[in-house]
Design a protein around this motif. Sequence first.
Motif, PDB file in Angstrom:
ATOM      1  N   UNK A  10       2.879  -7.711  -1.190  1.00  0.00           N
ATOM      2  CA  UNK A  10       3.238  -8.993  -0.618  1.00  0.00           C
ATOM      3  C   UNK A  10       4.085  -8.894   0.633  1.00  0.00           C
ATOM      4  N   UNK A  11       4.469  -7.677   1.006  1.00  0.00           N
ATOM      5  CA  UNK A  11       5.336  -7.487   2.169  1.00  0.00           C
ATOM      6  C   UNK A  11       4.811  -6.418   3.112  1.00  0.00           C
ATOM      7  N   UNK A  12       4.188  -5.395   2.578  1.00  0.00           N
ATOM      8  CA  UNK A  12       3.684  -4.295   3.400  1.00  0.00           C
ATOM      9  C   UNK A  12       4.695  -3.176   3.489  1.00  0.00           C
ATOM     10  N   UNK A  13       4.679  -2.477   4.612  1.00  0.00           N
ATOM     11  CA  UNK A  13       5.576  -1.341   4.813  1.00  0.00           C
ATOM     12  C   UNK A  13       7.005  -1.820   5.050  1.00  0.00           C
ATOM     13  N   UNK A  14       7.933  -1.149   4.401  1.00  0.00           N
ATOM     14  CA  UNK A  14       9.367  -1.388   4.626  1.00  0.00           C
ATOM     15  C   UNK A  14       9.955  -0.079   5.130  1.00  0.00           C
ATOM     16  N   UNK A  15      10.624  -0.149   6.268  1.00  0.00           N
ATOM     17  CA  UNK A  15      11.304   0.998   6.858  1.00  0.00           C
ATOM     18  C   UNK A  15      12.784   0.901   6.505  1.00  0.00           C
ATOM     19  N   UNK A  16      13.340   1.999   6.018  1.00  0.00           N
ATOM     20  CA  UNK A  16      14.749   2.088   5.637  1.00  0.00           C
ATOM     21  C   UNK A  16      15.413   3.034   6.637  1.00  0.00           C
TER      22      UNK A  16
END
Length: 105
Positions: free
Chosen positions: A54-60
């Motif tokens: 529901x959001x895709x890629x998350x970069x931390x």
Amino acid sequence: MSKQSGIAWPGGDCKPIIATLRTPVELIVDTDATIFRDNDDLDWFEGGYVQIDGLGTVLIMKHDNNPSGLTALYVDISCAANSAATLLVQFFRLSPEDVKWQAKA
């Protein structure tokens, strides 16, 4: 090539949604995230990325010389800030005290 720049953002770029004092390693416990060390035009950082339904890629990203010691969570620029923040809080099990900064809608 930087691992950060190797992420394909459907909207063409990313934006920060939440910042927390939790470290990338603390955030990725019990996930399938990939952790790496890299540098960008600001500084060296510890980074990671994970796919969230529901959001895709998350970069931390946690930059070494961030004066507040914050770790930022980035999503595709096309994502709505409020719904992205809700999904990030749920996925990473962040308490209200964990969230030190949040993007405005």
